[in-house]
Motif scaffolding. Structure first.
Motif, PDB file in Angstrom:
ATOM      1  N   ASN A   1       0.829  -1.210   0.000  1.00  0.00           N
ATOM      2  CA  ASN A   1       0.000   0.000   0.000  1.00  0.00           C
ATOM      3  C   ASN A   1       0.868   1.266   0.000  1.00  0.00           C
ATOM      4  O   ASN A   1       0.527   2.268  -0.634  1.00  0.00           O
ATOM      5  CB  ASN A   1      -0.937  -0.002   1.219  1.00  0.00           C
ATOM      6  N   ARG A   2       1.990   1.201   0.721  1.00  0.00           N
ATOM      7  CA  ARG A   2       2.904   2.351   0.712  1.00  0.00           C
ATOM      8  C   ARG A   2       3.428   2.599  -0.696  1.00  0.00           C
ATOM      9  O   ARG A   2       3.564   3.751  -1.138  1.00  0.00           O
ATOM     10  CB  ARG A   2       4.096   2.074   1.647  1.00  0.00           C
TER      11      ARG A   2
ATOM     12  N   VAL B   1      12.185   2.991  -4.406  1.00  0.00           N
ATOM     13  CA  VAL B   1      12.511   1.782  -3.644  1.00  0.00           C
ATOM     14  C   VAL B   1      12.928   2.143  -2.220  1.00  0.00           C
ATOM     15  O   VAL B   1      12.404   1.601  -1.237  1.00  0.00           O
ATOM     16  CB  VAL B   1      13.631   0.971  -4.355  1.00  0.00           C
ATOM     17  N   SER B   2      13.823   3.127  -2.081  1.00  0.00           N
ATOM     18  CA  SER B   2      14.299   3.412  -0.723  1.00  0.00           C
ATOM     19  C   SER B   2      13.230   4.105   0.116  1.00  0.00           C
ATOM     20  O   SER B   2      13.141   3.877   1.314  1.00  0.00           O
ATOM     21  CB  SER B   2      15.620   4.178  -0.745  1.00  0.00           C
ATOM     22  N   THR B   3      12.372   4.916  -0.506  1.00  0.00           N
ATOM     23  CA  THR B   3      11.303   5.561   0.270  1.00  0.00           C
ATOM     24  C   THR B   3      10.366   4.507   0.864  1.00  0.00           C
ATOM     25  O   THR B   3       9.997   4.579   2.035  1.00  0.00           O
ATOM     26  CB  THR B   3      10.491   6.540  -0.602  1.00  0.00           C
ATOM     27  N   VAL B   4       9.995   3.525   0.047  1.00  0.00           N
ATOM     28  CA  VAL B   4       9.090   2.481   0.557  1.00  0.00           C
ATOM     29  C   VAL B   4       9.811   1.640   1.616  1.00  0.00           C
ATOM     30  O   VAL B   4       9.259   1.356   2.687  1.00  0.00           O
ATOM     31  CB  VAL B   4       8.538   1.612  -0.594  1.00  0.00           C
ATOM     32  N   GLN B   5      11.061   1.280   1.323  1.00  0.00           N
ATOM     33  CA  GLN B   5      11.812   0.471   2.292  1.00  0.00           C
ATOM     34  C   GLN B   5      11.950   1.169   3.641  1.00  0.00           C
ATOM     35  O   GLN B   5      11.934   0.539   4.689  1.00  0.00           O
ATOM     36  CB  GLN B   5      13.237   0.187   1.761  1.00  0.00           C
TER      37      GLN B   5
ATOM     38  N   ALA C   1      -3.892  -2.175   6.651  1.00  0.00           N
ATOM     39  CA  ALA C   1      -3.306  -3.130   5.705  1.00  0.00           C
ATOM     40  C   ALA C   1      -3.638  -4.572   6.098  1.00  0.00           C
ATOM     41  O   ALA C   1      -3.885  -5.421   5.233  1.00  0.00           O
ATOM     42  CB  ALA C   1      -1.792  -2.941   5.632  1.00  0.00           C
ATOM     43  N   ALA C   2      -3.655  -4.846   7.398  1.00  0.00           N
ATOM     44  CA  ALA C   2      -3.992  -6.202   7.852  1.00  0.00           C
ATOM     45  C   ALA C   2      -5.440  -6.526   7.477  1.00  0.00           C
ATOM     46  O   ALA C   2      -5.751  -7.650   7.065  1.00  0.00           O
ATOM     47  CB  ALA C   2      -3.776  -6.332   9.362  1.00  0.00           C
TER      48      ALA C   2
ATOM     49  N   VAL D   1      -2.232  -8.516  -5.302  1.00  0.00           N
ATOM     50  CA  VAL D   1      -1.746  -7.860  -4.087  1.00  0.00           C
ATOM     51  C   VAL D   1      -0.498  -8.605  -3.623  1.00  0.00           C
ATOM     52  O   VAL D   1      -0.202  -9.682  -4.150  1.00  0.00           O
ATOM     53  CB  VAL D   1      -2.826  -7.871  -2.975  1.00  0.00           C
ATOM     54  N   SER D   2       0.239  -8.031  -2.682  1.00  0.00           N
ATOM     55  CA  SER D   2       1.428  -8.717  -2.173  1.00  0.00           C
ATOM     56  C   SER D   2       1.102  -9.373  -0.831  1.00  0.00           C
ATOM     57  O   SER D   2       0.478  -8.756   0.032  1.00  0.00           O
ATOM     58  CB  SER D   2       2.577  -7.728  -1.982  1.00  0.00           C
TER      59      SER D   2
END
Ligand code: NAI
Length: 332
Positions: free
Chosen positions: A161-162, A224-228, A249-250, A267-268
């Motif tokens: 979602n992020r 990538v780094s912002t989400v991580q 998210a849950a 979805v992941s």
């Protein structure tokens, strides 16, 4: 209305627990026509706070809520539950090594695995939120061998979602118009948020995100780094870790698993690897999945380029390390 189902939330006196219980009792997880009995578990030291949560649930006068069982006894908590959202765990404190965190949580998940196997309803579906989420899920699978591996999952939907949120902001579109990002790997800073298959709806139709962003450097680096690092950024801002977004998210994870993913959308989810995409078996790894009739399946056939391959392998290696550490503690 349907027959009530029993939903367990562990760590229910904690931050995410406090946010999620009302979401579940308002139908955000299982649908607006599904009554629920909530089982809430926390450790004995938190019994008063847990009772406070129970009191507030009564005070909220929620039509779908058919009962609350608040307990610090694992066997009672898991008794007959159809769904289990495992948020309880040992938190990471300043200066604590990852190894120590794993050791503490292995012990908790080993014990909860036997409660799950012995007490839960057959076919109980489990979502592990507590960190290290992937490895905690693996310990559950290991110590609840009678529970099918497909019924145990871990949360990477917050990362998913992020990733959608970052793309929506960058493109100036609504988040609901972006789909099919993938979060590969561990729920940790080695995760690989991948926008190379994502699309966004625009006034000119649905287009690949790569084409709309048209900035490969941003997609490979900053995105990538912002989400991580988003979890750390929230802690810095709020002085507490993500909780409303984690709870939300849950709910998304369970809802899509049980009620199905929309057509054409994946979805992941962190699931037990079957070797898809060259990811080693024997670890819980986040994959793109679609869900139908309460079953998830890994989306097959996505192209993985060399850049993605190296990121995906890095996260798999970290999970293999976590697994070795976890097994060391299991055997002591
Ligand atoms: P918190 O510390 O506020 O709450 C955790 C609760 O678990 C506490 O009330 C604690 O007493 C309880 N607990 C500890 N051992 C337990 C046991 N054996 N049985 C039942 N309850 C137990 O933490 P918060 O912020 O609610 O986060 C919970 C977990 O979720 C953490 O491990 C955190 O790292 C993880 N997390 C995972 C995310 C994900 O995307 N997978 C996102 C955000 C947090």
């Amino acid at each position: 209305l349907k027959q009530p189902v029993k939903v367990l939330v562990t760590g229910a006196a904690g931050q995410i627990g406090y946010a999620i219980v009302a979401m579940i009792a308002r139908g955000l997880m299982l649908g607006p026509d599904q009554p629920v009995v909530l089982h809430v578990l926390d450790i004995p030291r938190m019994a008063d706070a847990l009772n406070g949560v129970r009191m507030e649930l009564v005070d909220a006068a929620l039509p779908l809520l058919r009962g609350v069982v608040a307990t610090s006894d694992e066997a009672e908590a898991f008794q007959g539950v159809n769904f289990a959202v495992l948020i309880g765990g040992w938190p990471r404190k300043d200066g604590m090594e990852r190894k120590d965190l794993i050791a503490k949580n292995v012990a908790i998940y080993k014990s909860q695995a036997s409660a799950l196997q012995q007490q839960a309803a057959p076919n109980c579906k489990v979502l592990v939120v507590a960190n290290p989420a992937n490895t905690n899920a693996l310990m559950l699978k290991e110590f609840a061998p009678a529970v099918p591996a497909k019924n145990i999952t871990c949360l990477t939907r917050l990362d998913h979602n992020r990733a959608l949120g970052q793309i929506a902001e960058r493109l100036g579109v609504h988040v609901a118009d972006v789909r099919n990002v993938v979060v590969w790997g561990n729920h940790s800073s080695t995760q690989f948020p991948d926008a190379s298959h994502a699309t966004a709806r625009t006034e000119h139709g649905e287009k690949p995100v790569t084409e709309l962003v048209a900035d490969e450097k941003w997609l490979r680096e900053e995105f990538v780094s912002t989400v991580q690092q988003r979890g750390a950024a929230v802690i810095k801002a709020r002085k507490q870790s993500s909780s409303l977004s984690a709870a939300s998210a849950a709910c998304d994870h369970m809802r899509d698993w049980i009620l199905g993913t929309p057509k054409g959308t994946w979805v992941s989810m962190g699931v037990y690897s079957d070797g898809s995409y060259g990811v080693p078996e024997g670890i819980f790894y986040s994959f793109p999945v679609t869900c139908e009739k309460g079953e998830w399946s890994i989306v097959q056939g996505l192209h993985v380029d060399d850049f993605a391959r190296s990121k995906m392998d890095l996260s798999a290696n970290e999970l293999n390390e976590e697994r070795s550490m976890a097994y060391e503690f299991v055997n002591t």
